[in-house]
Motif scaffolding. Structure first.
Motif, PDB file in Angstrom:
ATOM      1  N   ILE A  31       9.768 -22.116  -6.364  1.00  0.00           N
ATOM      2  CA  ILE A  31      10.737 -22.256  -5.279  1.00  0.00           C
ATOM      3  C   ILE A  31      12.143 -22.400  -5.844  1.00  0.00           C
ATOM      4  N   GLN A  32      13.070 -21.639  -5.305  1.00  0.00           N
ATOM      5  CA  GLN A  32      14.477 -21.735  -5.707  1.00  0.00           C
ATOM      6  C   GLN A  32      15.287 -22.214  -4.506  1.00  0.00           C
ATOM      7  N   LEU A  33      15.866 -23.395  -4.633  1.00  0.00           N
ATOM      8  CA  LEU A  33      16.678 -23.955  -3.553  1.00  0.00           C
ATOM      9  C   LEU A  33      18.056 -23.304  -3.572  1.00  0.00           C
ATOM     10  N   MET A  34      18.374 -22.593  -2.493  1.00  0.00           N
ATOM     11  CA  MET A  34      19.621 -21.834  -2.420  1.00  0.00           C
ATOM     12  C   MET A  34      20.786 -22.628  -1.848  1.00  0.00           C
ATOM     13  N   GLY A  35      20.473 -23.678  -1.076  1.00  0.00           N
ATOM     14  CA  GLY A  35      21.535 -24.478  -0.480  1.00  0.00           C
ATOM     15  C   GLY A  35      20.985 -25.423   0.567  1.00  0.00           C
ATOM     16  N   SER A  36      21.832 -26.359   1.007  1.00  0.00           N
ATOM     17  CA  SER A  36      21.451 -27.337   2.018  1.00  0.00           C
ATOM     18  C   SER A  36      22.539 -27.411   3.083  1.00  0.00           C
ATOM     19  N   PHE A  46      25.360 -20.161   5.865  1.00  0.00           N
ATOM     20  CA  PHE A  46      24.574 -19.877   4.667  1.00  0.00           C
ATOM     21  C   PHE A  46      23.778 -18.585   4.838  1.00  0.00           C
ATOM     22  N   LEU A  47      23.117 -18.436   5.985  1.00  0.00           N
ATOM     23  CA  LEU A  47      22.285 -17.261   6.204  1.00  0.00           C
ATOM     24  C   LEU A  47      23.104 -15.974   6.222  1.00  0.00           C
ATOM     25  N   ASN A  48      24.356 -16.086   6.631  1.00  0.00           N
ATOM     26  CA  ASN A  48      25.224 -14.904   6.660  1.00  0.00           C
ATOM     27  C   ASN A  48      25.645 -14.438   5.271  1.00  0.00           C
ATOM     28  N   THR A  49      25.542 -15.332   4.297  1.00  0.00           N
ATOM     29  CA  THR A  49      26.064 -15.005   2.970  1.00  0.00           C
ATOM     30  C   THR A  49      25.047 -15.164   1.839  1.00  0.00           C
ATOM     31  N   THR A  50      23.930 -15.838   2.117  1.00  0.00           N
ATOM     32  CA  THR A  50      23.006 -16.208   1.048  1.00  0.00           C
ATOM     33  C   THR A  50      21.620 -15.603   1.275  1.00  0.00           C
ATOM     34  N   PRO A  51      21.087 -14.816   0.336  1.00  0.00           N
ATOM     35  CA  PRO A  51      19.723 -14.285   0.466  1.00  0.00           C
ATOM     36  C   PRO A  51      18.722 -15.430   0.580  1.00  0.00           C
ATOM     37  N   CYS A  52      17.792 -15.293   1.491  1.00  0.00           N
ATOM     38  CA  CYS A  52      16.864 -16.390   1.759  1.00  0.00           C
ATOM     39  C   CYS A  52      15.531 -15.844   2.255  1.00  0.00           C
ATOM     40  N   ASP A  53      14.443 -16.468   1.817  1.00  0.00           N
ATOM     41  CA  ASP A  53      13.107 -16.091   2.274  1.00  0.00           C
ATOM     42  C   ASP A  53      12.584 -17.052   3.336  1.00  0.00           C
ATOM     43  N   LEU A  75      17.448 -17.944  17.722  1.00  0.00           N
ATOM     44  CA  LEU A  75      18.578 -17.195  17.162  1.00  0.00           C
ATOM     45  C   LEU A  75      18.249 -16.694  15.762  1.00  0.00           C
ATOM     46  N   ILE A  76      17.673 -17.546  14.931  1.00  0.00           N
ATOM     47  CA  ILE A  76      17.322 -17.152  13.566  1.00  0.00           C
ATOM     48  C   ILE A  76      16.292 -16.031  13.584  1.00  0.00           C
ATOM     49  N   GLN A  77      15.304 -16.147  14.459  1.00  0.00           N
ATOM     50  CA  GLN A  77      14.272 -15.108  14.537  1.00  0.00           C
ATOM     51  C   GLN A  77      14.845 -13.759  14.953  1.00  0.00           C
ATOM     52  N   ARG A  78      15.822 -13.784  15.862  1.00  0.00           N
ATOM     53  CA  ARG A  78      16.422 -12.529  16.323  1.00  0.00           C
ATOM     54  C   ARG A  78      17.376 -11.944  15.289  1.00  0.00           C
ATOM     55  N   ARG A  79      18.201 -12.800  14.718  1.00  0.00           N
ATOM     56  CA  ARG A  79      19.276 -12.317  13.849  1.00  0.00           C
ATOM     57  C   ARG A  79      18.796 -12.066  12.426  1.00  0.00           C
ATOM     58  N   TYR A  80      17.801 -12.829  11.973  1.00  0.00           N
ATOM     59  CA  TYR A  80      17.306 -12.687  10.590  1.00  0.00           C
ATOM     60  C   TYR A  80      15.776 -12.569  10.630  1.00  0.00           C
ATOM     61  N   PRO A  81      15.255 -11.462  11.121  1.00  0.00           N
ATOM     62  CA  PRO A  81      13.810 -11.329  11.355  1.00  0.00           C
ATOM     63  C   PRO A  81      12.950 -11.439  10.102  1.00  0.00           C
ATOM     64  N   SER A  82      13.512 -11.213   8.928  1.00  0.00           N
ATOM     65  CA  SER A  82      12.708 -11.301   7.705  1.00  0.00           C
ATOM     66  C   SER A  82      12.594 -12.728   7.182  1.00  0.00           C
ATOM     67  N   VAL A  83      13.389 -13.655   7.730  1.00  0.00           N
ATOM     68  CA  VAL A  83      13.381 -15.041   7.275  1.00  0.00           C
ATOM     69  C   VAL A  83      12.251 -15.807   7.964  1.00  0.00           C
ATOM     70  N   LYS A  84      11.473 -16.532   7.184  1.00  0.00           N
ATOM     71  CA  LYS A  84      10.382 -17.344   7.717  1.00  0.00           C
ATOM     72  C   LYS A  84      10.897 -18.760   7.995  1.00  0.00           C
ATOM     73  N   LEU A  85      10.224 -19.462   8.909  1.00  0.00           N
ATOM     74  CA  LEU A  85      10.652 -20.799   9.310  1.00  0.00           C
ATOM     75  C   LEU A  85       9.592 -21.848   9.028  1.00  0.00           C
ATOM     76  N   VAL A  86      10.061 -22.987   8.485  1.00  0.00           N
ATOM     77  CA  VAL A  86       9.265 -24.202   8.430  1.00  0.00           C
ATOM     78  C   VAL A  86      10.057 -25.252   9.203  1.00  0.00           C
ATOM     79  N   VAL A  87       9.458 -25.820  10.225  1.00  0.00           N
ATOM     80  CA  VAL A  87      10.162 -26.783  11.071  1.00  0.00           C
ATOM     81  C   VAL A  87       9.722 -28.197  10.749  1.00  0.00           C
ATOM     82  N   LEU A  88      10.712 -29.073  10.570  1.00  0.00           N
ATOM     83  CA  LEU A  88      10.477 -30.507  10.414  1.00  0.00           C
ATOM     84  C   LEU A  88      10.777 -31.178  11.751  1.00  0.00           C
TER      85      LEU A  88
END
Length: 240
Positions: A31-36, A46-53, A75-88
């Motif tokens: 795992i590579q932490l890209m930002g918080s 961050f999502l607009n500028t940083t590659p994220c899985d 919004l994330i699902q629509r705008r960044y469909p390749s990004v997966k979500l883990v919800v806390l």
């Protein structure tokens, strides 16, 4: 050969929780932490500028341009469909978890469970699987997915549920409209429709209902300046 490293962005407005998750992920070589981020505003930037899985995000982050909860995740699902979500989430309530599952979010970790569950949740999300931490799994297993009776939050649409939750967190109709990018008339209509479905006539009863059913936590009300609100026998004045 493609990299096996999972690029992760974190979002949580609780510094202690953020540090705990950062530490948990930092020791995992895959795992590579890209930002918080501390709000939805920072997360979307961050999502607009940083590659994220994978995005690991708190459910309740009320201070932010893009809202939180279902509105933010949609919004994330629509705008960044390749990004997966883990919800806390600390809202260990069937209505909240049902809404998340119905939104197509299959990796959910309760903050009442050990933070170590974040790592397998990230790996599972990245591979397109399902992961519930023990407390979440216990609640999800108890949900009657066919029940849609009067007085249940199951009868509310996702948009109605989000309006009720934000209203109960201390926001006005105007503030909810700004946050969700809808008109004041639309928000008022969705709030009224939710009250009709739930058989509720007064704002104070809607507030009590949301709190009793785990749609909003005391920390959310505190973050919106409502930490001292009480619900006496005679009720309180309606929110604006």
């Amino acid at each position: 050969m493609a990299s096996l490293t999972i690029r992760v962005l974190l979002a949580d407005d609780h510094p202690a929780m953020l540090r705990g998750v950062e530490h948990e992920l930092s020791v995992v070589s895959s795992i590579q932490l890209m930002g918080s981020a501390h709000s939805s505003t920072e997360l979307i930037a961050f999502l607009n500028t940083t590659p994220c899985d994978v995005v690991v995000s708190d459910y309740a982050m009320p201070a932010g341009e893009y809202g939180d909860g279902i509105a933010l995740f949609s919004l994330i699902q629509r705008r960044y469909p390749s990004v997966k979500l883990v919800v806390l989430t600390m809202l260990d309530n069937p209505a909240v978890l049902r809404a998340l599952v119905m939104q197509g979010i299959s990796c959910i970790v309760s903050k009442s469970d050990a933070v170590s569950h974040i790592v397998p949740a990230v790996h599972t999300a990245n591979s397109g699987g399902k992961y519930y931490s023990p407390r979440v799994d216990e609640i999800v297993q108890s949900i009657d997915w066919n029940r849609r009776g009067r007085g249940s939050t199951d009868v509310l649409s996702q948009r109605e549920s989000e309006v009720v939750r934000l209203f109960a967190s201390g926001l006005t109709v105007n503030e909810i409209a700004d946050r969700l990018c809808r008109s004041k008339k639309t928000i008022s209509s969705q709030k009224s429709k939710a009250m009709e479905k739930l058989g509720i006539d007064r704002d104070v009863d809607l507030l009590r209902y949301a709190m009793e059913n785990g749609m909003v936590s005391s920390s959310e009300r505190a973050s919106n300046g409502e930490s001292d609100v009480r619900l006496p026998e005679g009720g309180v004045p309606p929110l604006p």
